[in-house]
Design a protein around this motif. Structure first.
Motif, PDB file in Angstrom:
ATOM      1  N   GLY A 133       0.764  -1.231  -0.121  1.00 34.29           N
ATOM      2  CA  GLY A 133      -0.010  -0.179   0.053  1.00 34.29           C
ATOM      3  C   GLY A 133       0.847   1.325  -0.238  1.00 34.29           C
ATOM      4  N   ALA A 134       1.847   0.956   0.903  1.00 34.28           N
ATOM      5  CA  ALA A 134       2.702   2.375   0.594  1.00 34.28           C
ATOM      6  C   ALA A 134       3.652   2.368  -0.363  1.00 34.28           C
ATOM      7  N   ALA A 135       3.873   1.445  -1.194  1.00 28.73           N
ATOM      8  CA  ALA A 135       4.586   1.570  -2.508  1.00 28.73           C
ATOM      9  C   ALA A 135       3.794   2.149  -3.469  1.00 28.73           C
ATOM     10  N   ARG A 136       2.625   2.286  -3.282  1.00 33.97           N
ATOM     11  CA  ARG A 136       1.658   3.027  -4.438  1.00 33.97           C
ATOM     12  C   ARG A 136       2.232   4.406  -4.911  1.00 33.97           C
ATOM     13  N   VAL A 137       2.472   5.354  -3.944  1.00 31.09           N
ATOM     14  CA  VAL A 137       2.737   6.530  -4.453  1.00 31.09           C
ATOM     15  C   VAL A 137       4.176   6.517  -5.020  1.00 31.09           C
ATOM     16  N   PRO A 138       5.402   5.966  -4.549  1.00 32.20           N
ATOM     17  CA  PRO A 138       6.414   5.876  -5.301  1.00 32.20           C
ATOM     18  C   PRO A 138       6.343   5.065  -6.658  1.00 32.20           C
ATOM     19  N   LEU A 139       5.474   4.286  -6.720  1.00 32.60           N
ATOM     20  CA  LEU A 139       5.253   3.360  -7.852  1.00 32.60           C
ATOM     21  C   LEU A 139       4.841   4.199  -8.978  1.00 32.60           C
ATOM     22  N   ALA A 140       3.484   4.914  -8.512  1.00 32.87           N
ATOM     23  CA  ALA A 140       2.990   6.088  -9.603  1.00 32.87           C
ATOM     24  C   ALA A 140       3.739   7.009 -10.131  1.00 32.87           C
ATOM     25  N   ARG A 141       4.518   7.693  -9.084  1.00 36.19           N
ATOM     26  CA  ARG A 141       5.788   8.631  -9.495  1.00 36.19           C
ATOM     27  C   ARG A 141       6.693   8.136 -10.416  1.00 36.19           C
TER      28      ARG A 141
END
Length: 329
Positions: A133-141
């Motif tokens: 879940g926390a990986a979603r932001v850096p993955l999207a970026r």
């Protein structure tokens, strides 16, 4: 039994750290995973830290290698390639650990070195495992970063330093360079493994068929070249920071995406783009698997310490390569 390599100590790195950071480190740790350069965390007594990159024969487990910059796939190691890549990515606004000091004269060590910011958020690989879940932001970026790189194009292809200096690479096209290297990998692997020996003709024919299907292209995009989740650090702000950037080159974006799909697995869906050519993807997928057999086996010819991991990579990719032959199940 192979003698263990003598890696650098706190005393060895003290002059470099003093010049770059103004202090001698309280502790030094060599980080795992590096095969072409030494990566050392320099921990200071005030709680701060930085990372030292060291390019020397003692740190390079690949041994003496062809470093002809005209070859897009030549050994991607060295301070010069690092600085060129760092400058280009910074110009584009692509995050990478900030450069704090570069020892371009090998004054503070008997080898070239650089000191960069220590991005302490860990790798995206670890975050994907521990907290998807926390990986979603850096993955999207990261998907946005890939878009920036894909849109940065040049008429020629090859290592970024070569293209930006107006140099001419070996070969005539990205697809030809990939296909020719794949045929060489097949020949080498046929000497090492009976399964490849038995399939050598079929593998070579398939590479040639896939190559013939690719239509010419008049541009190349900027690519990292080996962008797995272990080569992406996460900043405190949740931004992806690219590391191991020496292989930065202008090439087909499909080459990058084949590797991304292989290394990111299910998470690749966030990074996927429709702006890719299927014929190139098919050629590059088979060629990538073949090279991920040949490369690890070459590394195992030496004294690289993480041997089981390399064997697993080679075996997995051999299975994938053979599965891509017509009629394979």
């Amino acid at each position: 039994m192979t003698t263990a390599r003598a890696h650098l100590t706190r005393d060895d790195l003290a002059p470099l750290a003093r010049e770059a950071l103004g202090k001698v480190p309280a502790a030094v740790t060599r980080l795992r995973g590096g095969s072409k350069k030494g990566v050392y965390r320099l921990a200071l007594d005030n709680g701060r830290s930085a990372i030292a990159y060291v390019w020397s024969p003692e740190e390079d487990y690949w041994g003496p290698a062809d470093a002809d910059i005209r070859d897009p796939f030549a050994h991607a190691s060295g301070l010069g390639l690092f600085l060129s890549a760092h400058d280009r990515l910074t110009e584009l606004g692509v995050r990478t650990p900030r450069l704090l000091f570069a020892d371009e004269e090998a004054e503070y060590l008997p080898s070239y070195a650089a000191v960069v910011e220590d991005v302490r958020g860990g790798s995206l690989e670890l975050l994907l495992r521990s907290d998807p879940g926390a990986a979603r932001v850096p993955l999207a970026r990261l998907a946005g970063t890939l878009g920036v790189l894909r849109e940065c194009t040049a008429a020629g292809y090859g290592k970024a330093a070569l293209v930006e200096e107006g140099g001419k690479p070996l070969g005539v096209s990205c697809e030809q360079v990939v296909a020719d290297r794949a045929v060489r990998d097949i020949a080498e692997l046929a000497e090492r493994d009976p399964r490849v020996r038995a399939a050598r003709g079929a593998l070579t024919e398939r590479i040639r068929e896939l190559y013939d299907a690719v239509e010419p292209r008049d541009h190349a995009s900027l690519v990292h070249g080996e962008l797995g989740p272990d080569h992406v650090l996460v900043t405190e702000e949740g931004d992806p920071a690219l590391i191991d950037i020496e292989g930065l080159m202008y090439f087909d974006a499909e080459w990058e995406h084949v590797f991304l799909q292989l290394r990111f697995g299910a998470a690749y869906d966030v990074l996927r783009t429709a702006e890719l050519d299927e014929d190139r993807l098919r050629l590059y997928r088979l060629a990538m698997h073949l090279n991920l057999v040949a490369g690890p086996l070459r590394l195992l010819d030496g004294d690289f310490p993480e041997r089981e991991q390399m064997r697993e990579i080679a075996e997995s990719n051999l299975g994938q390569a053979l599965s891509l032959l017509p009629g394979a199940f």
